[in-house]
Design an enzyme around this catalytic site. Sequence first.
Site, short mmCIF file in Angstrom:
data_model
loop_
_atom_site.label_atom_id
_atom_site.label_comp_id
_atom_site.label_asym_id
_atom_site.label_seq_id
_atom_site.Cartn_x
_atom_site.Cartn_y
_atom_site.Cartn_z
N GLY A 84 0.83 -1.20 0.00
CA GLY A 84 0.00 0.00 0.00
C GLY A 84 0.86 1.25 0.00
CB THR A 85 4.01 2.07 1.80
OG1 THR A 85 3.44 1.89 3.09
CG2 THR A 85 5.01 3.21 1.84
CG HIS A 209 -1.64 -5.63 5.13
ND1 HIS A 209 -1.57 -5.33 6.48
CD2 HIS A 209 -1.09 -4.59 4.49
CE1 HIS A 209 -0.99 -4.17 6.62
NE2 HIS A 209 -0.69 -3.69 5.44
CB CYS A 332 5.80 6.29 25.50
SG CYS A 332 4.10 6.66 25.87
#
Lengths: 387, 80
Positions: A84-85, A209, A332
Amino acid sequence: MTSASGTAAPGGRATHGYLDAASSEPLHPAARQTLLAALDQGYADPRRRHRSARSARLLLDNAREVVADCLGVRPDEVTFTSSGTDAVHRGLLGLRAGRARHGDAVVHSAVEHSAVVHAAAWVPGDHVAVEVDRSGRVPPEAVARAATVPGVAVAAVQAANHEVGTVQPVGEVAAALAGTGVPLFVDACASAGRLPLPTGWDAAAASAHKWGGPAGVGVLLVRKGARWRNPFPGDDRVDERTTGFENVPAALAAAAALQAVVTEREQVGRRQAALMDRVRAAAAAVPDTEVVGDPVDRLPHLVTFSCLYVDGEALVDGLDRRGFGVASGSACTASTLEPSHVLAAMGVLTHGNVRVSLTRDTTEAEVEGFLAALPEVVAGIRAEVGL
Amino acid sequence: MSAADVALELDCRGMLCPLPVIHLGRRIGEVAVGEVLAVVATDVAARTDVPAWCRMRGQEYVGEDTALDGSPRYLVRRSS
């Protein structure tokens, strides 16, 4: 207590307690079946002329037609990419390259996926983030204002936000851009298969996915007639818009999953939306907790909330120990130690953040179990800091 | 805002989220209603989280300035 991630709960599915479908949906049974069958038939190079190659080519073309049909586009507008990226990079930068004579700047909403943000930062020229409201929605007129500044090559607005679920007004953005000549790129990775594809884009991207297909398959859509130039080195493959040897079995499995998901989406979406309403109400009832994102115009399967005074990492770990896998946009929990740019752009609490997202077969019992654990885990962490 | 207008300044330099906001939550009661408490924090999340805390807790976010050493300082007026 149920077991932690990695093992099946006694008598349960392997994915029991997995509430992170927005990161990756487990493989759809239809995809698994198709993948196993296609592994034996789709091994050959679909570019060759022999029988095995023709068989692979047939499977690839079949996958393309199914995906086109499910998304309501033409088969020749569909390209399978390596992720997808990759589809986002090619879609956005390809439209930008097609407008090289007009400019090099990229305008995008402040809540785009990092794939869009990184692609915009990778190329020379300005990249302008358009502010969003508290729900995470970008105002169409603000996009049009930023996009009609001289030197702008392309505008990018996601179909729906991957972190908070808010659906973006893509159709209105497209209408506002009509006649300006500025093409629109739509990252539909979070919504494809779950919601109909919005209209008005020149190029769009999706990721298999995220809908229950295998990882390593992206879908790049380039509208017929759109001015798109390959922003990367070319290749001599089936499809000129991508590079590398086609993963034919995975593309076919992705298509099978999409077809199944689109067929079931009304029923699954309704069930998920009802469960999400339950999560929203229960999370909002936890003291000093804010549910974020649009309450109505949103993705059916995910909800995000933030708990004051709570460390995001401790929250994710505490829920994991109780058998529930969730994502977090808190700093974090990120490799960068930066808080989620999405939450920051919305002006909502970035710490103590949790994103809950349902798979197609998440049960009501799992959701209720999570909702029983949540206030206890939050209270435990707050007690440790004396609040 | 001048130093004289700040009733209490919390040094949260070097603390990671959510510690600056935890300190803010613990100590807001030490200033009177109408007075300003300042949080000096180097963690970038404080820029979003202090205003969000104000909104969620019904307090007034005054704005951001800088401490003498250049660290970001976030100003909160106790309104209840």
